[in-house]
Design a protein around this motif. Structure first.
Motif, PDB file in Angstrom:
ATOM      1  N   ILE A  91     -18.354  34.895  21.565  1.00 52.88           N
ATOM      2  CA  ILE A  91     -19.446  35.468  20.760  1.00 52.88           C
ATOM      3  C   ILE A  91     -19.465  34.779  19.401  1.00 52.88           C
ATOM      4  CG2 ILE A  91     -18.070  37.319  19.685  1.00 52.88           C
ATOM      5  CD1 ILE A  91     -20.498  39.206  20.224  1.00 52.88           C
ATOM      6  N   ASP A  92     -20.657  34.576  18.855  1.00 53.89           N
ATOM      7  CA  ASP A  92     -20.754  34.005  17.506  1.00 53.89           C
ATOM      8  C   ASP A  92     -20.314  35.051  16.486  1.00 53.89           C
ATOM      9  OD1 ASP A  92     -21.738  31.729  18.613  1.00 53.89           O
ATOM     10  OD2 ASP A  92     -23.786  31.952  17.853  1.00 53.89           O
ATOM     11  N   ALA A  93     -19.855  34.595  15.337  1.00 51.44           N
ATOM     12  CA  ALA A  93     -19.343  35.519  14.334  1.00 51.44           C
ATOM     13  C   ALA A  93     -20.450  36.105  13.456  1.00 51.44           C
ATOM     14  CB  ALA A  93     -18.321  34.809  13.451  1.00 51.44           C
ATOM     15  N   ASP A  94     -21.660  35.519  13.535  1.00 55.63           N
ATOM     16  CA  ASP A  94     -22.679  35.872  12.548  1.00 55.63           C
ATOM     17  C   ASP A  94     -23.567  37.049  12.947  1.00 55.63           C
ATOM     18  OD1 ASP A  94     -23.996  34.650  14.572  1.00 55.63           O
ATOM     19  OD2 ASP A  94     -24.787  32.984  13.390  1.00 55.63           O
ATOM     20  N   LEU A  95     -23.182  37.728  14.040  1.00 56.76           N
ATOM     21  CA  LEU A  95     -23.892  38.918  14.532  1.00 56.76           C
ATOM     22  C   LEU A  95     -25.278  38.628  15.096  1.00 56.76           C
ATOM     23  CD1 LEU A  95     -22.235  40.882  11.855  1.00 56.76           C
ATOM     24  CD2 LEU A  95     -22.357  41.812  14.153  1.00 56.76           C
ATOM     25  N   GLN A  96     -25.508  37.359  15.446  1.00 56.30           N
ATOM     26  CA  GLN A  96     -26.773  37.058  16.129  1.00 56.30           C
ATOM     27  C   GLN A  96     -26.694  37.512  17.584  1.00 56.30           C
ATOM     28  OE1 GLN A  96     -27.310  32.794  14.417  1.00 56.30           O
ATOM     29  NE2 GLN A  96     -29.308  33.770  14.428  1.00 56.30           N
ATOM     30  N   HIS A  97     -25.461  37.639  18.085  1.00 54.90           N
ATOM     31  CA  HIS A  97     -25.236  38.172  19.431  1.00 54.90           C
ATOM     32  C   HIS A  97     -24.844  39.639  19.311  1.00 54.90           C
ATOM     33  CE1 HIS A  97     -23.920  33.793  20.473  1.00 54.90           C
ATOM     34  NE2 HIS A  97     -25.238  33.926  20.471  1.00 54.90           N
ATOM     35  N   GLY A 203     -31.203  38.065  13.592  1.00 57.05           N
ATOM     36  CA  GLY A 203     -31.096  37.162  12.453  1.00 57.05           C
ATOM     37  C   GLY A 203     -29.633  37.090  12.017  1.00 57.05           C
ATOM     38  N   ARG A 204     -29.269  36.014  11.363  1.00 62.48           N
ATOM     39  CA  ARG A 204     -27.920  35.864  10.863  1.00 62.48           C
ATOM     40  C   ARG A 204     -27.650  36.930   9.794  1.00 62.48           C
ATOM     41  NH1 ARG A 204     -23.794  32.479   9.522  1.00 62.48           N
ATOM     42  NH2 ARG A 204     -23.455  30.964  11.169  1.00 62.48           N
ATOM     43  N   LEU A 205     -26.457  37.542   9.788  1.00 59.91           N
ATOM     44  CA  LEU A 205     -26.152  38.549   8.781  1.00 59.91           C
ATOM     45  C   LEU A 205     -25.992  37.882   7.416  1.00 59.91           C
ATOM     46  CD1 LEU A 205     -25.682  41.545   8.381  1.00 59.91           C
ATOM     47  CD2 LEU A 205     -23.242  41.155   8.772  1.00 59.91           C
TER      48      LEU A 205
HETATM   49 MN    MN Z   1     -25.804  31.605  14.321  1.00 65.54          MN
END
Ligand code: MN
Ligand code: GDD
Length: 366
Positions: A91-97, A203-205
Motif C-alpha cells: 500500500i502507498d503511504a500517502d493514503l491514496q489507497h 487525493g494525497r494527504l
Molecule cells: Mn501517491
C-alpha cells in the motif's frame, strides 16, 4: 512469536507526515487479524524512517532504512523478501489507497494467487483526477494490457496482495525497476486470474507525488524489456538509434567540411574521412552516456581506451559491411539491387559492432 498472517509492505520516501495516519488506519482495518507492517524507506531526508521507528512502539511495525538505494519497485521487493506473512500486501503511504479495502484484498487470496485494488472496474474510480492525467493513465493501462495480456483491469496499481508462494516462485526472475512491480509479478509469474477489489483513488494527504517523466520513461523501458526484451533488448535498440544519428552527423559534417575552401579543392576523400571520424566520436559519446550508461567510462584514460576500442571494432564493422554487400551482389550474379545489398551489409555489421562493443568496449554482460 508466531508469524503474522499478513505482511503489509509500505514503501516510503518523504512520507513522515502521512505514515502515522496510515499506520493508524491500517491497524483499525486489520483489527482481529495478525499482521506486520514493513516500512521500506530509502533514507528519506524528512526522516520518515525515524517516524516509523517511533510507531514500532505501539504497532507491529518493522523498519528498513535503505542507504544508497532508490526505487519504489525494489523497495517493495526488499519488503517482500523480509516479510514473514502468508499474504504479502502493498500500500502507498500517502493514503491514496483505502486501507479499509485491505481485508477483502487479502481474503481474495483464498481463491487467487493475486488480488488487485482496481480503479478501473466496478465501483472503482480515479477520484478527482483531471482530464490529462486520466487520459495518460487510461492509455498506459490500455497499452499495457494489450502488450502483456495481464489479467487485471488495473495492471499499474500500487495497491495489491499476493500469496507468499507466488513471490517465492518468481523472486529470482524479478528485475525491479521503476514503478510497475505488480505488472512484473503478474507477467513473470504467468498469473492467469486475479481477484479484484474496486476502490477510489483518493487525493494525497500530504506532500507530493514522486512520479515524474523520468519514472514514466523508466516504465516504458521496463515494459519494452518485459515484452520484447528476449528478441530485441532495449540496449540494442538504443545502439541502433545512436547509429542512425551517426548517419545524420556524418552527412552534416560532410556538408560543413565542404564549405571550407581548402578542403573543397583537395581530395574529397579527406572530407569524407574527417566526417566519418566525427560521426564515430559522436556515436561513442552518445553510446557512453546513454546506451551503456550503467557501465559508462569515466575519466580521461578510460574514455581514451574506450574510443580506441570503439574505433577498431567499428572499423572492422565497416570492412564487414562492405564485404557482405559485395558478397551478396556476387552471389546473385549482380542481380541484387546495390542498395538492398548495402542494407544487408549494414545490418550484419550493426549486429557485429553491437556484440563486440558490448563485450569488449564496455565489458557489459547485459
Ligand atoms: Mn501517491
Ligand atoms: N522506498 C521508496 N523509494 N518509496 C518510494 C519511492 C522510492 O524511490 N518513490 C515513491 N515511493 C513511495 C511513496 O513514498 C509512496 O508511499 C508510494 O511509494 C507511491 O509513491 P507516489 O509518489 O505517491 O506515487 P503516485 O501516487 O504518483 O503513484 C501511485 O499511483 C500509480 C498509478 O497511477 C502509485 O501507487 C503507483 O504504484 C501507481 O502505479
Amino acid at each position: 512469536m508466531t508469524d503474522p498472517a499478513i505482511s503489509l509492505i509500505v514503501p516510503t520516501f518523504n512520507e513522515s507526515r502521512n505514515l502515522p495516519v496510515l499506520v493508524e488506519r491500517v491497524a483499525a482495518a486489520l483489527q482481529g487479524r495478525t499482521f506486520e507492517i514493513i516500512v521500506v524507506d530509502d533514507d528519506s531526508p524528512d526522516r520518515t524512517w525515524e517516524v516509523a521507528e517511533g510507531l514500532a512502539a505501539r504497532f507491529p511495525v518493522r523498519v528498513f532504512r535503505r542507504i544508497g538505494k532508490r526505487g519504489l519497485s525494489s523497495a517493495v521487493v526488499d519488503g517482500f523478501a523480509a516479510a514473514k506473512g502468508e499474504a504479502l500486501a502493498v500500500i502507498d503511504a500517502d493514503l491514496q489507497h483505502d486501507p479499509a479495502v485491505l481485508p477483502r484484498l487479502v481474503d481474495g487470496l483464498a481463491r487467487c494467487e493475486a488480488a488487485v485494488g482496481t480503479r478501473y472496474a466496478g465501483s472503482g474510480s480515479t477520484g478527482e483526477w483531471g482530464g490529462a492525467r486520466l487520459a495518460l493513465s487510461r492509455s498506459a493501462t490500455w497499452s499495457v494490457r494489450r502488450l502483456l495480456g495481464v489479467p487485471t483491469s488495473d495492471p499499474m496499481s500500487g495497491f495489491f496482495a499476493i500469496r507468499r508462494s507466488l513471490f517465492q516462485r518468481i523472486a529470482p526472475l524479478l528485475q525491479p525497476r521503476g514503478y510497475k512491480i505488480l505488472l512484473e509479478v503478474l507477467h513473470r509469474g504467468r498469473v492467469s486470474e486475479v481477484h479484484e477489489e474496486p476502490y477510489t483513488f483518493a487525493g494525497r494527504l500530504h506532500g507530493e507525488s514522486k512520479l515524474g517523466t523520468g519514472v514514466l520513461l523508466d516504465c516504458a523501458a521496463a515494459l519494452w524489456e518485459l515484452r520484447f526484451g528476449a528478441i530485441l533488448p532495449l540496449r540494442f535498440v538504443k545502439y541502433c538509434l545512436v547509429g542512425l544519428s551517426g548517419v545524420g552527423v556524418q552527412l552534416l559534417a560532410t556538408h560543413a567540411l565542404r564549405a571550407i575552401p581548402d578542403l573543397r579543392t583537395a581530395d574529397s576523400r579527406l572530407a569524407t574521412a574527417i566526417a566519418i571520424a566525427i560521426a564515430m566520436l559522436s556515436n561513442y559519446i552518445l553510446d557512453n552516456v546513454w546506451t551503456f550508461r550503467d557501465v559508462r567510462h569515466r575519466g580521461g584514460r578510460a574514455v581514451a581506451i574506450g574510443i580506441l576500442r570503439f574505433a577498431a571494432i567499428c572499423g572492422t564493422g565497416a570492412v564487414i559491411s562492405w564485404s557482405v554487400a559485395q558478397g551478396a551482389r556476387l552471389a546473385t550474379d549482380g542481380v541484387m539491387n546495390i542498395y538492398f545489398a548495402s542494407l544487408i551489409g549494414i545490418a550484419v555489421a550493426t549486429v557485429w559492432n553491437y556484440v563486440l562493443n558490448r563485450q569488449f568496449t564496455w565489458r557489459s554482460n547485459g
